[in-house]
Scaffold this motif. Structure first.
Motif, PDB file in Angstrom:
ATOM      1  N   GLU A  71       0.759  -1.031  -0.210  1.00 22.98           N
ATOM      2  CA  GLU A  71      -0.256  -0.069   0.260  1.00 22.98           C
ATOM      3  C   GLU A  71       1.429   1.505   0.218  1.00 22.98           C
ATOM      4  O   GLU A  71       0.285   2.083  -0.436  1.00 22.98           O
ATOM      5  CB  GLU A  71      -1.135   0.116   0.929  1.00 22.98           C
ATOM      6  N   GLN A  72       2.111   1.146   0.547  1.00 21.70           N
ATOM      7  CA  GLN A  72       2.857   2.260   0.809  1.00 21.70           C
ATOM      8  C   GLN A  72       3.644   2.663  -0.357  1.00 21.70           C
ATOM      9  O   GLN A  72       4.021   3.588  -1.341  1.00 21.70           O
ATOM     10  CB  GLN A  72       3.746   1.935   2.061  1.00 21.70           C
ATOM     11  N   LYS A  73       3.866   1.553  -1.227  1.00 23.38           N
ATOM     12  CA  LYS A  73       4.506   1.513  -2.094  1.00 23.38           C
ATOM     13  C   LYS A  73       3.582   2.069  -3.693  1.00 23.38           C
ATOM     14  O   LYS A  73       3.847   3.417  -4.023  1.00 23.38           O
ATOM     15  CB  LYS A  73       5.164  -0.190  -2.701  1.00 23.38           C
ATOM     16  N   GLU A  74       2.170   1.952  -3.231  1.00 23.54           N
ATOM     17  CA  GLU A  74       1.589   2.351  -4.492  1.00 23.54           C
ATOM     18  C   GLU A  74       1.695   4.062  -4.530  1.00 23.54           C
ATOM     19  O   GLU A  74       1.103   4.525  -5.069  1.00 23.54           O
ATOM     20  CB  GLU A  74       0.390   1.465  -4.929  1.00 23.54           C
ATOM     21  N   ARG A  75       1.039   4.286  -2.906  1.00 30.91           N
ATOM     22  CA  ARG A  75       0.926   5.444  -2.554  1.00 30.91           C
ATOM     23  C   ARG A  75       2.250   6.265  -3.112  1.00 30.91           C
ATOM     24  O   ARG A  75       1.774   7.510  -3.650  1.00 30.91           O
ATOM     25  CB  ARG A  75       1.013   5.757  -1.058  1.00 30.91           C
ATOM     26  N   LEU A  76       3.603   6.165  -2.595  1.00 36.55           N
ATOM     27  CA  LEU A  76       4.963   6.682  -3.415  1.00 36.55           C
ATOM     28  C   LEU A  76       4.700   6.882  -5.363  1.00 36.55           C
ATOM     29  O   LEU A  76       5.186   7.652  -5.328  1.00 36.55           O
ATOM     30  CB  LEU A  76       5.746   6.002  -2.114  1.00 36.55           C
ATOM     31  N   ILE A  77       4.485   5.849  -5.722  1.00 38.24           N
ATOM     32  CA  ILE A  77       4.742   5.278  -6.860  1.00 38.24           C
ATOM     33  C   ILE A  77       3.406   6.564  -7.679  1.00 38.24           C
ATOM     34  O   ILE A  77       3.966   7.446  -8.681  1.00 38.24           O
ATOM     35  CB  ILE A  77       4.866   4.191  -7.349  1.00 38.24           C
ATOM     36  N   ARG A  78       2.326   6.213  -7.282  1.00 40.85           N
ATOM     37  CA  ARG A  78       1.431   7.244  -7.519  1.00 40.85           C
ATOM     38  C   ARG A  78       1.627   8.845  -7.279  1.00 40.85           C
ATOM     39  O   ARG A  78       1.077   9.074  -8.304  1.00 40.85           O
ATOM     40  CB  ARG A  78       0.063   6.319  -7.079  1.00 40.85           C
ATOM     41  N   ALA A  79       2.094   8.932  -6.061  1.00 39.74           N
ATOM     42  CA  ALA A  79       2.097  10.384  -5.705  1.00 39.74           C
ATOM     43  C   ALA A  79       3.780  10.956  -6.611  1.00 39.74           C
ATOM     44  O   ALA A  79       3.078  11.790  -7.749  1.00 39.74           O
ATOM     45  CB  ALA A  79       3.262  10.473  -4.260  1.00 39.74           C
TER      46      ALA A  79
END
Ligand code: NAD
Length: 370
Positions: A89-97
């Motif tokens: 979830e954290q990786k997805e948030r960072l990559i999307r941001a």
């Protein structure tokens, strides 16, 4: 390197963008090196120890690789600071941001690299519509699964073999790093009659002068085991693969694995650089002086990015394989012909070829400098 990075050289970098979002803990960098041939393509690397200089070096390597391969793309690269194994979830948030922050950066198309995969590219595509290396369900070509880079290395070997006085049938091959690149290179070479005599991974080296079954070894690796679990052959330490006598040696793991202090251990006639920057320049020079042909990374391992560029245009897997074959054969031939005619090192010849193609493209720009 720091000077080039601070002031630029004749090719770039065109842009360096730092992205910082304290509320999310996002710290990332994009380097667009050169876009004379078209929007840059290059991977997104996630690692705790990345740096802006590393990002620039990788972006420049992509400028050379993409121009040598005749792609309508320049070179760029992006890095994101973080542990690649962080919670999903954290990786997805960072990559999307990060992707969102670069939503207007039309000069850069994301691709996968260390620490990112096709799922990460699917998030980027969903966010901003500009990514390659996508899952098949989104029209992607699974380049590691089909062995795009290994296919290119095989063609490189076919073209280079006569220049070193070797025949692929019966040629002994040693591979450092039996992963996505290494195992497929082994498979294509074995289909042509070459014999894998050694393979390594991060756990050790497997050596068998009577030959190793490349598919059996790949299945074992796919099951999460190591090359040392193969039942038939000697199990040696990780770096023993460097000492194995062979006709073709393929680094397909980490950077700087062959240096001035260990290059004398190599006993081979031809090196195909599957990994990026696997040898130091000094080691390459020593090998050249000894008559060993070393095909540089940005010529030999371009299969992956050729496949990615084809995917971006909606090409089929078959068309991508055909393009890889044509482009890598032509480039290997051009580099080796220049080496023979002018006694250049393969890297010098390849740099000349790639730089010339970038400069030609730059001559059509609004402010041509060449
Ligand atoms: P991968 O993770 O699938 O495989 C790497 C293999 O190397 C693994 O088996 C790992 O155990 C092994 N390894 C790691 N450190 C090692 C060491 N010190 N000694 C021996 N083995 C070691 O990665 P990959 O996709 O096969 O990429 C390999 C290299 O090729 C990387 O440098 C990558 O940047 C480069 N490359 C990959 C592609 C591609 O299409 N995947 C294209 C161009 C360049």
């Amino acid at each position: 390197m720091n000077d080039i990075f601070a002031f630029g050289d004749e090719l770039g970098p065109a842009k360096v963008i730092h992205v910082y979002e304290p509320t999310l803990g996002l710290r990332a960098v994009l380097v667009v090196d050169n876009v004379a041939r078209g929007p840059s393509i290059g991977g997104l690397r996630v690692a705790p120890d990345v740096s802006t200089v590393e990002c620039f070096r990788l972006a420049r390597a992509m400028t050379l690789k993409n121009s040598a391969a005749g792609l309508a793309h320049g070179g760029g690269k992006s890095v994101l600071y973080g542990d690649p194994r962080m919670p999903r979830e954290q990786k997805e948030r960072l990559i999307r941001a990060f992707a969102h922050a670069l939503r207007n950066e039309q000069d850069y198309i994301f691709g996968p690299d260390m620490g990112t995969d096709e799922t990460c590219m699917a998030w980027v595509k969903d966010e901003i519509g500009r990514a390659t290396g996508l899952p098949a369900a989104m029209g992607g070509i699974p380049l590691d699964e089909i062995g795009a880079t290994g296919w290119g290395l095989f063609h490189c070997a076919e073209v280079a073999a006569p220049y070193c006085g070797i025949k692929l049938t019966g040629a002994r091959v040693a591979i450092q790093g039996y992963g996505a690149v290494g195992k497929h290179a082994a498979r294509f070479l074995a289909q042509r009659g070459a014999m894998l005599v050694a393979a390594s991974d991060s756990h050790g080296t497997l050596r068998n002068p009577r030959g190793i079954d490349v598919d059996k070894l790949a299945r074992l690796k796919d099951d999460g085991k190591t090359v040392c679990d193969y039942p038939d052959g000697a199990r040696l330490d990780r770096d023993a693969v460097i000492d194995v006598e062979c006709e073709i040696w393929i680094p397909a793991a980490r950077p700087d694995v062959v240096r001035e202090d260990n290059v004398q251990r190599l006993k081979t006639r031809l090196v195909l650089q599957g990994a990026n920057i696997p040898f130091t320049p000094g080691a390459e020079k020593i090998l050249h002086d000894k008559g060993v042909i070393v095909i540089p990374d940005f010529i030999a391992n371009a299969g992956g990015v050729i496949c990615a560029a084809m995917e971006y245009r909606g090409a089929t897997e078959r068309a991508a394989f055909q393009a890889i074959e044509e482009k890598i054969r032509a480039n290997t031939e051009a580099v080796l012909a220049a080496v023979k005619a002018r006694n250049l090192s393969p890297r010098a010849a390849a740099l000349e070829l790639a730089t010339q193609r970038v400069k030609q493209a730059m001559s059509y720009r609004r402010w041509p400098i060449f």
